[in-house]
Scaffold this motif. Structure first.
Motif, PDB file in Angstrom:
ATOM      1  N   TYR A  50      31.793  41.299  49.552  1.00 52.95           N
ATOM      2  CA  TYR A  50      32.589  40.273  50.247  1.00 52.95           C
ATOM      3  C   TYR A  50      32.708  40.427  51.766  1.00 52.95           C
ATOM      4  O   TYR A  50      33.387  39.631  52.414  1.00 52.95           O
ATOM      5  CB  TYR A  50      33.987  40.211  49.625  1.00 52.95           C
ATOM      6  N   ALA A  51      32.060  41.427  52.350  1.00 52.61           N
ATOM      7  CA  ALA A  51      32.229  41.638  53.802  1.00 52.61           C
ATOM      8  C   ALA A  51      31.786  40.405  54.601  1.00 52.61           C
ATOM      9  O   ALA A  51      32.498  39.940  55.506  1.00 52.61           O
ATOM     10  CB  ALA A  51      31.448  42.867  54.255  1.00 52.61           C
ATOM     11  N   PHE A  52      30.637  39.837  54.250  1.00 55.23           N
ATOM     12  CA  PHE A  52      30.124  38.678  55.004  1.00 55.23           C
ATOM     13  C   PHE A  52      31.024  37.454  54.800  1.00 55.23           C
ATOM     14  O   PHE A  52      31.418  36.781  55.750  1.00 55.23           O
ATOM     15  CB  PHE A  52      28.687  38.373  54.577  1.00 55.23           C
ATOM     16  N   LEU A  53      31.387  37.185  53.541  1.00 53.82           N
ATOM     17  CA  LEU A  53      32.222  36.010  53.254  1.00 53.82           C
ATOM     18  C   LEU A  53      33.569  36.141  53.963  1.00 53.82           C
ATOM     19  O   LEU A  53      34.052  35.181  54.588  1.00 53.82           O
ATOM     20  CB  LEU A  53      32.441  35.870  51.741  1.00 53.82           C
ATOM     21  N   GLY A  95      26.711  49.666  55.905  1.00 54.76           N
ATOM     22  CA  GLY A  95      25.868  49.169  54.810  1.00 54.76           C
ATOM     23  C   GLY A  95      26.473  48.060  53.983  1.00 54.76           C
ATOM     24  O   GLY A  95      26.070  47.837  52.839  1.00 54.76           O
ATOM     25  N   ARG A  96      27.432  47.318  54.553  1.00 51.85           N
ATOM     26  CA  ARG A  96      28.111  46.275  53.759  1.00 51.85           C
ATOM     27  C   ARG A  96      27.620  44.871  54.096  1.00 51.85           C
ATOM     28  O   ARG A  96      28.270  43.892  53.752  1.00 51.85           O
ATOM     29  CB  ARG A  96      29.616  46.350  53.981  1.00 51.85           C
ATOM     30  N   ALA A  97      26.504  44.789  54.791  1.00 47.47           N
ATOM     31  CA  ALA A  97      25.936  43.468  55.085  1.00 47.47           C
ATOM     32  C   ALA A  97      24.413  43.622  55.199  1.00 47.47           C
ATOM     33  O   ALA A  97      23.922  44.633  55.706  1.00 47.47           O
ATOM     34  CB  ALA A  97      26.511  42.908  56.388  1.00 47.47           C
ATOM     35  N   THR A  98      23.713  42.609  54.722  1.00 44.51           N
ATOM     36  CA  THR A  98      22.244  42.642  54.822  1.00 44.51           C
ATOM     37  C   THR A  98      21.840  42.220  56.240  1.00 44.51           C
ATOM     38  O   THR A  98      22.641  41.634  56.979  1.00 44.51           O
ATOM     39  CB  THR A  98      21.631  41.637  53.836  1.00 44.51           C
ATOM     40  N   TYR A 105      25.494  35.832  60.936  1.00 49.52           N
ATOM     41  CA  TYR A 105      26.836  35.967  61.532  1.00 49.52           C
ATOM     42  C   TYR A 105      26.765  35.824  63.059  1.00 49.52           C
ATOM     43  O   TYR A 105      27.523  35.055  63.661  1.00 49.52           O
ATOM     44  CB  TYR A 105      27.445  37.315  61.169  1.00 49.52           C
ATOM     45  N   TYR A 106      25.847  36.546  63.679  1.00 45.81           N
ATOM     46  CA  TYR A 106      25.806  36.515  65.144  1.00 45.81           C
ATOM     47  C   TYR A 106      25.350  35.150  65.667  1.00 45.81           C
ATOM     48  O   TYR A 106      25.808  34.676  66.705  1.00 45.81           O
ATOM     49  CB  TYR A 106      24.926  37.651  65.684  1.00 45.81           C
TER      50      TYR A 106
END
Ligand SMILES: Nc1ncnc2c1ncn2[C@@H]1O[C@H](COP(=O)(O)OP(=O)(O)O)[C@@H](O)[C@H]1O
Ligand SMILES: Nc1nc2c(ncn2[C@H]2C[C@H](O)[C@@H](COP(=O)(O)O)O2)c(=O)[nH]1
Length: 228
Positions: A50-53, A95-98, A105-106
């Motif tokens: 869920y880091a990205f969401l 390591g919580r996002a691909t 995101y950026y």
């Protein structure tokens, strides 16, 4: 129009000082809606998933609030869009996002920041950063009592919180969207001690006076009522 944004680690006292400061200055507070954030508990239960969401959720809500704050009158925001990337980069670094999520995101963040550049008022007037030590941070997280933020919920949060404090140091040093100042969150208990609240409010008023945002002869009693 004077826009003040608060920044600082989890539990530093941003929302509390936003409430105190907005009452004292007679300005509009903008609070980050955390307790009705549906993704936050999911993130703490499964950070990798869920880091990205969660970051997109926060970025979207912060974009809305900073746009509103930059177009309305005098106000105080309890967190800025400017530290959104700090959290996501830190989660990506562990390591919580691909790579695709980081790139997306950026791209999104840069688009939003470009939009802010086009607004009549492009950035806040002052960033008030609350510095706290790890021990104070943990004490305040415990005091606030959100279950999923407690070390007892997940022992890896100790490393997460210590890492966050390490990320904040260069972030504050590099911050240059506005004037900035630091409040010592370890030293001043602006919730329980009125004399500390007076000191902190006077530090912020003195900074606003030095920026020409308050008249030099501006003066007001600091005996405001706060909800403990
Ligand atoms: N300077 C302070 N001294 C003592 N307790 C504080 C202080 N600032 C905030 N608190 C308490 O710490 C907890 C977290 O404060 P909060 O304002 O929610 O922090 P943040 O918005 O930075 O996460 C709350 O229970 C609050 O009452
Ligand atoms: N992964 C992220 N988590 C964030 C972000 N902003 C806030 N948070 C978390 C931290 C706390 O658990 C909670 C509220 O933050 P406070 O500083 O108000 O205590 O939300 C973020 O951008 N990414």
């Amino acid at each position: 129009m004077t826009v003040i944004v608060l920044s600082g680690p989890i539990g530093a006292g941003k929302s509390s000082l936003t409430s105190i400061l907005s009452k004292y200055l007679g300005t509009e507070p903008f609070y980050e809606s955390v307790d009705d954030n549906p993704v936050l508990p999911l993130f703490y239960a499964d950070p990798k998933k869920y880091a990205f969401l969660l970051q997109v959720y926060f970025l979207n809500t912060r974009f809305h609030s900073i746009k509103a704050a930059l177009t309305q009158g005098n106000n105080v925001l309890d967190r800025s869009i400017y530290e959104d990337a700090l959290f996501f980069q830190m989660n990506a670094d562990i390591g919580r996002a691909t790579k695709e999520e980081v790139d997306t995101y950026y791209e999104l963040l840069h688009n939003m920041m470009d939009e802010l550049e086009r607004m009549p008022k492009k950035s806040p007037d002052l960033l008030v950063h609350i510095n706290v030590s790890y021990d104070t941070m943990i004490k305040r997280i415990k005091k606030r009592g959100r279950p999923y933020e407690q070390l007892s919920y997940d022992s890896t949060l100790e490393d997460y919180y210590k890492r966050l404090l390490r990320y904040y140091k260069p972030w504050y040093e590099k911050y240059d969207y506005s004037e900035k100042m630091v409040i010592d969150g370890d030293k001043y208990d602006f919730m329980a001690r009125e004399e500390d609240r007076e000191i902190v409010l006077n530090q912020i008023v003195d900074k606003l006076k030095s920026m020409g945002k308050l008249p030099m002869d501006w003066d007001k009693q600091t005996d405001i009522q706060i909800e403990a």
